[in-house]
Scaffold this active site. Structure first.
Site, PDB file in Angstrom:
ATOM      1  N   ASN A   1      31.502  11.027  12.286  1.00  0.00           N
ATOM      2  CA  ASN A   1      32.629  10.443  12.738  1.00  0.00           C
ATOM      3  C   ASN A   1      33.820  10.806  12.003  1.00  0.00           C
ATOM      4  O   ASN A   1      35.021  11.024  12.588  1.00  0.00           O
ATOM      5  CB  ASN A   1      32.381   9.200  13.152  1.00  0.00           C
ATOM      6  CG  ASN A   1      31.266   8.554  13.946  1.00  0.00           C
ATOM      7  OD1 ASN A   1      31.273   9.074  15.046  1.00  0.00           O
ATOM      8  ND2 ASN A   1      30.269   7.883  13.647  1.00  0.00           N
TER       9      ASN A   1
ATOM     10  N   ASP B   1      36.826   7.663   0.448  1.00  0.00           N
ATOM     11  CA  ASP B   1      36.126   6.574   0.288  1.00  0.00           C
ATOM     12  C   ASP B   1      37.060   5.573   1.074  1.00  0.00           C
ATOM     13  O   ASP B   1      38.183   5.570   0.780  1.00  0.00           O
ATOM     14  CB  ASP B   1      35.385   6.028  -0.901  1.00  0.00           C
ATOM     15  CG  ASP B   1      34.178   5.165  -0.840  1.00  0.00           C
ATOM     16  OD1 ASP B   1      33.290   5.260   0.122  1.00  0.00           O
ATOM     17  OD2 ASP B   1      34.342   4.229  -1.578  1.00  0.00           O
TER      18      ASP B   1
ATOM     19  N   PHE C   1      33.916   3.564  15.061  1.00  0.00           N
ATOM     20  CA  PHE C   1      32.869   3.398  14.419  1.00  0.00           C
ATOM     21  C   PHE C   1      32.818   2.350  13.326  1.00  0.00           C
ATOM     22  O   PHE C   1      34.116   1.955  13.131  1.00  0.00           O
ATOM     23  CB  PHE C   1      32.364   4.579  14.003  1.00  0.00           C
ATOM     24  CG  PHE C   1      33.273   5.297  12.832  1.00  0.00           C
ATOM     25  CD1 PHE C   1      32.962   5.287  11.676  1.00  0.00           C
ATOM     26  CD2 PHE C   1      34.301   6.221  13.205  1.00  0.00           C
ATOM     27  CE1 PHE C   1      33.720   5.794  10.589  1.00  0.00           C
ATOM     28  CE2 PHE C   1      35.298   6.662  12.416  1.00  0.00           C
ATOM     29  CZ  PHE C   1      34.927   6.428  11.004  1.00  0.00           C
TER      30      PHE C   1
ATOM     31  N   ARG D   1      42.826   6.039   7.256  1.00  0.00           N
ATOM     32  CA  ARG D   1      42.402   7.281   7.120  1.00  0.00           C
ATOM     33  C   ARG D   1      43.511   8.363   7.781  1.00  0.00           C
ATOM     34  O   ARG D   1      44.027   9.308   6.933  1.00  0.00           O
ATOM     35  CB  ARG D   1      41.060   7.667   7.844  1.00  0.00           C
ATOM     36  CG  ARG D   1      40.677   9.054   7.435  1.00  0.00           C
ATOM     37  CD  ARG D   1      39.101   9.132   7.806  1.00  0.00           C
ATOM     38  NE  ARG D   1      38.053   8.096   7.412  1.00  0.00           N
ATOM     39  CZ  ARG D   1      37.611   6.998   7.850  1.00  0.00           C
ATOM     40  NH1 ARG D   1      37.954   6.893   9.164  1.00  0.00           N
ATOM     41  NH2 ARG D   1      37.070   6.223   7.105  1.00  0.00           N
TER      42      ARG D   1
END
Length: 192
Positions: A11, A68, A148, A177
């Site tokens: 994903n 991360d 997700f 992100r």
């Protein structure tokens, strides 16, 4: 230019591939022959990103980046944070993680939270860090079926819909992100 994205999360790979310009060829771990779990044993989000990128650079020799991400909830003192993927246990179940957050916040009025992504880049012998943060709040129940992880219970500031209700394109514009990847792309474009 080619870079390895040090993730086994399909994903994340899809999300980042949709952002990276065509002149940067993104290689998966599988494409460079890495089939083992890349270690993530640090106590911070930054530490895990650095550990993963360094591991791939040292073991496989490719310029690469790793990310991360953690969900940091105010009323839970920043938890689950670095333990977001395995908040409810080593089985890394998104459903279990979501249920644990909702249970732990059952009567909470303060629902403020943020997603934080740190990207560590190993590039031309140097290391660089890029951080993206998306502030928002935790909903009282799961809503939506896209995305997700914690997407069904996270609403970004200024939005009435969860990350699981909006399109990937919209999420990439406002999300943690997407912000970190944009900083990475800006750096790569000016250092190509």
């Amino acid at each position: 230019m080619q870079l390895v994205f040090a993730t086994n999360n399909i994903n994340k790979l899809r999300e980042v591939q949709s952002l990276i310009p065509n002149h940067i060829k993104l290689l998966s771990l599988e494409e460079v022959g890495c089939y083992e779990d890349v270690p993530e044993t640090q106590e911070t989000i930054e530490g895990n990103a650095i550990q993963k990128a360094t591991y791939i650079k040292e073991k496989y020799g490719y310029d690469c980046f790793a990310d991360d991400t953690g969900l940091e909830v105010d009323i839970l003192d920043g938890a689950p944070g670095v333990y977001s993927a395995r908040y409810a246990g080593e089985q890394r179940s998104s459903e279990d993680n979501i249920q644990k957050i909702l249970k732990n916040m059952d009567n909470a009025t303060n629902r403020k939270a943020q997603f934080k992504t740190v990207i560590a880049l190993e590039f031309k012998g140097n290391q660089h860090l890029f951080t993206g943060i998306c502030k928002g709040e935790i909903t009282h129940q799961k809503i939506g079926d896209h995305g997700f992880g914690y997407d069904p219970i996270f609403k970004a500031e200024g939005y009435d819909q969860t990350f699981a209700e909006i399109s990937l394109e919209e999420k990439n514009k406002i999300g943690h992100r997407g912000k970190a990847v944009q900083l990475l792309i800006n750096f790569l474009n000016s250092n190509a």
